[in-house]
Design an enzyme around this catalytic site. Structure first.
Site, mmCIF file in Angstrom:
data_model
loop_
_atom_site.group_PDB
_atom_site.id
_atom_site.type_symbol
_atom_site.label_atom_id
_atom_site.label_comp_id
_atom_site.label_asym_id
_atom_site.label_seq_id
_atom_site.Cartn_x
_atom_site.Cartn_y
_atom_site.Cartn_z
ATOM 1 N N HIS A 18 51.329 -18.062 -10.590
ATOM 2 C CA HIS A 18 50.800 -16.828 -10.804
ATOM 3 C C HIS A 18 50.638 -15.982 -9.266
ATOM 4 O O HIS A 18 50.856 -14.826 -9.311
ATOM 5 C CB HIS A 18 49.206 -16.866 -11.198
ATOM 6 C CG HIS A 18 48.911 -17.274 -12.517
ATOM 7 N ND1 HIS A 18 48.032 -18.321 -13.034
ATOM 8 C CD2 HIS A 18 49.480 -16.981 -13.685
ATOM 9 C CE1 HIS A 18 48.074 -18.774 -14.366
ATOM 10 N NE2 HIS A 18 48.935 -17.802 -14.821
ATOM 11 N N LYS A 42 43.104 -19.183 -27.064
ATOM 12 C CA LYS A 42 42.982 -20.353 -26.192
ATOM 13 C C LYS A 42 41.476 -20.689 -25.924
ATOM 14 O O LYS A 42 40.628 -19.887 -26.014
ATOM 15 C CB LYS A 42 43.582 -20.042 -24.807
ATOM 16 C CG LYS A 42 45.105 -19.938 -24.789
ATOM 17 C CD LYS A 42 45.419 -19.288 -23.346
ATOM 18 C CE LYS A 42 47.203 -19.348 -23.455
ATOM 19 N NZ LYS A 42 47.568 -18.819 -22.121
ATOM 20 N N ARG A 95 58.831 -17.896 -16.882
ATOM 21 C CA ARG A 95 59.476 -19.448 -16.519
ATOM 22 C C ARG A 95 60.579 -19.929 -17.083
ATOM 23 O O ARG A 95 61.406 -20.785 -16.801
ATOM 24 C CB ARG A 95 58.149 -20.266 -16.216
ATOM 25 C CG ARG A 95 57.294 -19.909 -15.521
ATOM 26 C CD ARG A 95 55.863 -20.953 -16.041
ATOM 27 N NE ARG A 95 55.321 -20.534 -17.191
ATOM 28 C CZ ARG A 95 54.270 -20.977 -17.759
ATOM 29 N NH1 ARG A 95 53.655 -21.740 -16.962
ATOM 30 N NH2 ARG A 95 54.136 -20.290 -19.047
ATOM 31 N N SER A 132 48.741 -23.229 -16.329
ATOM 32 C CA SER A 132 47.441 -23.350 -16.372
ATOM 33 C C SER A 132 46.923 -24.535 -17.355
ATOM 34 O O SER A 132 45.983 -25.252 -17.030
ATOM 35 C CB SER A 132 46.429 -22.162 -16.758
ATOM 36 O OG SER A 132 46.781 -21.161 -15.779
HETATM 37 O O1 PNS Z 1 47.776 -15.613 -19.857
HETATM 38 P P1 PNS Z 1 47.935 -15.444 -21.383
HETATM 39 O O2 PNS Z 1 46.948 -15.964 -22.029
HETATM 40 O O3 PNS Z 1 49.222 -15.698 -21.673
HETATM 41 O O4 PNS Z 1 47.521 -13.873 -21.284
HETATM 42 C C1 PNS Z 1 47.986 -13.387 -22.844
HETATM 43 C C2 PNS Z 1 47.205 -11.782 -22.583
HETATM 44 C C3 PNS Z 1 45.628 -11.955 -22.243
HETATM 45 C C4 PNS Z 1 47.900 -10.932 -21.663
HETATM 46 C C5 PNS Z 1 47.453 -11.223 -24.081
HETATM 47 O O5 PNS Z 1 46.537 -11.936 -24.791
HETATM 48 C C6 PNS Z 1 46.817 -9.834 -24.152
HETATM 49 O O6 PNS Z 1 47.413 -8.789 -23.759
HETATM 50 N N1 PNS Z 1 45.596 -9.583 -24.880
HETATM 51 C C7 PNS Z 1 44.917 -8.255 -24.690
HETATM 52 C C8 PNS Z 1 44.793 -7.804 -26.320
HETATM 53 C C9 PNS Z 1 45.963 -6.707 -26.593
HETATM 54 O O7 PNS Z 1 45.944 -5.844 -25.982
HETATM 55 N N2 PNS Z 1 46.540 -7.267 -27.686
HETATM 56 C C10 PNS Z 1 47.395 -6.279 -28.493
HETATM 57 C C11 PNS Z 1 48.875 -6.347 -27.481
HETATM 58 S S1 PNS Z 1 49.628 -7.708 -27.163
#
Ligand code: PNS
Length: 162
Positions: A18, A42, A95, A132
């Site tokens: 990150h 998660k 990745r 993570s």
């Molecule tokens: O590190 P992660 O868990 O892969 O991150 C995922 C994250 C938090 C970026 C994703 O779940 C997210 O964008 N959540 C916000 C909710 C949202 O806007 N959802 C609709 C569009 S995808």
């Protein structure tokens, strides 16, 4: 006009992978927001406020540029945060093909919702295997996670061992 981008994620916990993406994205934009977002899919290890402070400490310790803001978002869509702060770009690290498959639908939905574009950065190969979830697993089983995470995270996980 300032070019503002957001690096969103669970960051549970932040890893060296990150930080690599954060450092390089900060070099591409005038302002970079690192946004800790709860992912309902998660099971979390660390509270969101702690994830934010670990990123803040790690960014400061690594001496990254001063254009990085670290905060969290828990109300509504990710693109609502982008609109609020005037960000038009999301940055994600990719990745593998698995990441491409996971990120592509979100990138399309975010563009459809609010015109927010997503750009993907390839990681430094040294960090391409780091996630993570792997860090959480290694730490929970008593392994050494210091090669994969910043010192503040390694110290926290080490101290929390039972
Ligand atoms: O590190 P992660 O868990 O892969 O991150 C995922 C994250 C938090 C970026 C994703 O779940 C997210 O964008 N959540 C916000 C909710 C949202 O806007 N959802 C609709 C569009 S995808």
């Amino acid at each position: 006009m300032s070019r503002i981008a957001v690096v969103p994620g669970s960051f549970d916990p932040v890893t060296l992978g990150h930080l690599d993406v954060i450092e390089r994205a900060a070099g591409l934009f005038d302002e970079l927001h690192v946004l800790v977002v709860h992912n309902p899919g998660k099971t979390a290890l660390l509270p969101i406020a702690q994830r934010v402070s670990l990123i803040q400490e790690s960014v400061a310790t690594a001496g990254f540029a001063g254009n990085i803001v670290v905060t969290s978002w828990s109300v509504g869509l990710l693109v609502d945060y982008c609109t609020d702060v005037g960000a038009s770009v999301l940055v994600k690290g990719i990745r593998s093909q698995i990441d491409v498959a996971y990120e592509t639908p979100m990138a399309i939905v975010n563009r459809n919702l609010a015109g927010v574009e997503t750009i993907f950065l390839l990681p430094d190969p040294a960090h391409a295997h780091v996630s993570s979830s792997l860090v959480r697993q290694v730490a929970s089983l008593g392994g050494d996670v210091s090669p994969y995470v910043p010192p503040a995270v390694a110290k926290l996980l080490e101290n929390n061992r039972v």
